[in-house]
Enzyme design. Structure first.
Site, short mmCIF file in Angstrom:
data_model
loop_
_atom_site.label_atom_id
_atom_site.label_comp_id
_atom_site.label_asym_id
_atom_site.label_seq_id
_atom_site.Cartn_x
_atom_site.Cartn_y
_atom_site.Cartn_z
N ASP A 30 5.18 11.72 4.10
CA ASP A 30 4.15 11.12 4.84
C ASP A 30 3.27 11.81 5.15
O ASP A 30 3.56 13.03 5.64
CB ASP A 30 4.90 10.39 5.81
CG ASP A 30 4.18 9.47 6.55
OD1 ASP A 30 4.54 8.03 6.52
OD2 ASP A 30 3.05 9.56 7.19
N ASN A 92 8.92 -1.29 8.04
CA ASN A 92 8.15 -1.89 8.86
C ASN A 92 7.70 -3.15 8.13
O ASN A 92 7.37 -3.14 7.06
CB ASN A 92 7.04 -1.42 9.30
CG ASN A 92 7.37 -0.16 10.38
OD1 ASN A 92 8.38 -0.25 11.17
ND2 ASN A 92 6.72 0.85 10.06
N SER A 100 1.29 -0.91 7.78
CA SER A 100 -0.14 -0.56 7.59
C SER A 100 -0.39 -0.62 6.05
O SER A 100 -1.62 -0.73 5.64
CB SER A 100 -0.54 0.61 8.19
OG SER A 100 0.09 1.58 7.65
N HIS A 105 8.01 0.09 1.49
CA HIS A 105 8.15 1.29 1.60
C HIS A 105 9.33 1.82 2.60
O HIS A 105 9.32 1.02 3.89
CB HIS A 105 7.27 2.30 1.84
CG HIS A 105 6.16 1.86 3.12
ND1 HIS A 105 5.56 0.70 2.91
CD2 HIS A 105 6.20 2.25 4.25
CE1 HIS A 105 4.80 0.74 4.12
NE2 HIS A 105 5.14 1.41 4.91
N LEU A 106 10.36 2.45 2.50
CA LEU A 106 11.52 3.05 3.34
C LEU A 106 10.98 4.10 3.77
O LEU A 106 10.62 5.21 3.04
CB LEU A 106 12.86 3.25 2.60
CG LEU A 106 13.30 1.92 1.77
CD1 LEU A 106 14.58 2.16 1.45
CD2 LEU A 106 13.24 0.67 2.92
N HIS A 107 10.84 4.40 5.08
CA HIS A 107 10.74 5.72 5.78
C HIS A 107 12.12 6.10 5.98
O HIS A 107 12.76 5.58 6.42
CB HIS A 107 10.10 5.50 7.39
CG HIS A 107 8.95 4.79 7.48
ND1 HIS A 107 7.71 5.51 7.60
CD2 HIS A 107 8.39 3.50 7.37
CE1 HIS A 107 6.57 4.77 7.61
NE2 HIS A 107 7.01 3.58 7.33
P1 5GP Z 1 3.72 1.76 7.68
O1 5GP Z 1 2.74 1.89 8.80
O2 5GP Z 1 3.11 0.67 6.78
O3 5GP Z 1 5.01 1.33 8.06
O4 5GP Z 1 3.71 3.21 6.89
C1 5GP Z 1 2.77 3.50 6.05
C2 5GP Z 1 2.72 5.14 5.97
O5 5GP Z 1 2.11 5.50 5.10
C3 5GP Z 1 2.24 5.86 7.29
O6 5GP Z 1 3.56 6.40 8.05
C4 5GP Z 1 1.33 6.69 6.88
O7 5GP Z 1 1.30 7.99 7.78
C5 5GP Z 1 1.42 6.75 5.45
N1 5GP Z 1 0.29 7.14 4.85
C6 5GP Z 1 -0.81 6.34 4.83
N2 5GP Z 1 -1.90 7.05 3.94
C7 5GP Z 1 -1.27 7.88 3.20
C8 5GP Z 1 -1.39 8.70 2.22
O8 5GP Z 1 -2.61 8.76 1.83
N3 5GP Z 1 -0.71 9.64 1.64
C9 5GP Z 1 0.53 9.45 2.30
N4 5GP Z 1 1.43 10.58 1.81
N5 5GP Z 1 0.87 8.68 3.06
C10 5GP Z 1 0.15 8.03 3.71
#
Ligand code: 5GP
Ligand code: ZN
Length: 119
Positions: A30, A92, A100, A105-107
């Site tokens: 991330d 999420n 976002s 995606h799985l964190h």
């Molecule tokens: P969400 O908020 O959808 O659960 O997780 C999206 C994740 O993608 C966030 O933790 C954010 O930091 C990560 N992210 C956003 N843009 C990029 C990027 O360009 N590269 C990487 N490696 N992660 C990203």
């Protein structure tokens, strides 16, 4: 989907620090890590949410979960046959949960004590 960030990362059009890859999944660090280990695991095929993925392709969902488990072992968060020290897998869904990027995606989070309940 050409306008999807994670599709573009899968296609190699946006750089990623890849830590694990299979024929159907990609895992990369991330960009804004929330723990010492913070890896995102995605299916290479575009699906918007985990529920949509489960409906469309349960085998692919299982492959994404297996990839998350492999990342955890690789990162020293678990052993092949054990759960120490442990890690968290989060996905999420929707704006109120903070999704976002509309590509499931799985964190995979670990490397520190993780509070419960999450914020
Ligand atoms: P969400 O908020 O959808 O659960 O997780 C999206 C994740 O993608 C966030 O933790 C954010 O930091 C990560 N992210 C956003 N843009 C990029 C990027 O360009 N590269 C990487 N490696 N992660 C990203
Ligand atoms: Zn996508």
């Amino acid at each position: 989907m050409t306008d999807c960030l994670f599709c573009r990362m899968v296609a190699g059009e946006v750089p990623a620090t890849v830590v694990h890859e299979t024929d159907r999944t990609l895992a990369f660090r991330d960009i804004n890590p929330q723990a010492p280990t913070h890896v995102l695991v995605v299916p290479k095929q575009h699906h918007p949410t985990v529920a949509a993925l489960a409906e469309a392709d349960p085998d692919l969902l299982a492959a994404v979960v297996r990839a998350a488990a492999a990342v955890a072992v690789q990162e020293g968060l678990a052993t092949e046959d054990g759960v120490e020290p442990g890690y968290r897998v989060v996905t999420n869904t929707g704006p109120q949960a903070g999704q976002s990027v509309p590509h499931v995606h799985l964190h995979v989070l670990g490397g520190r004590d993780l509070t419960w309940p999450p914020g």
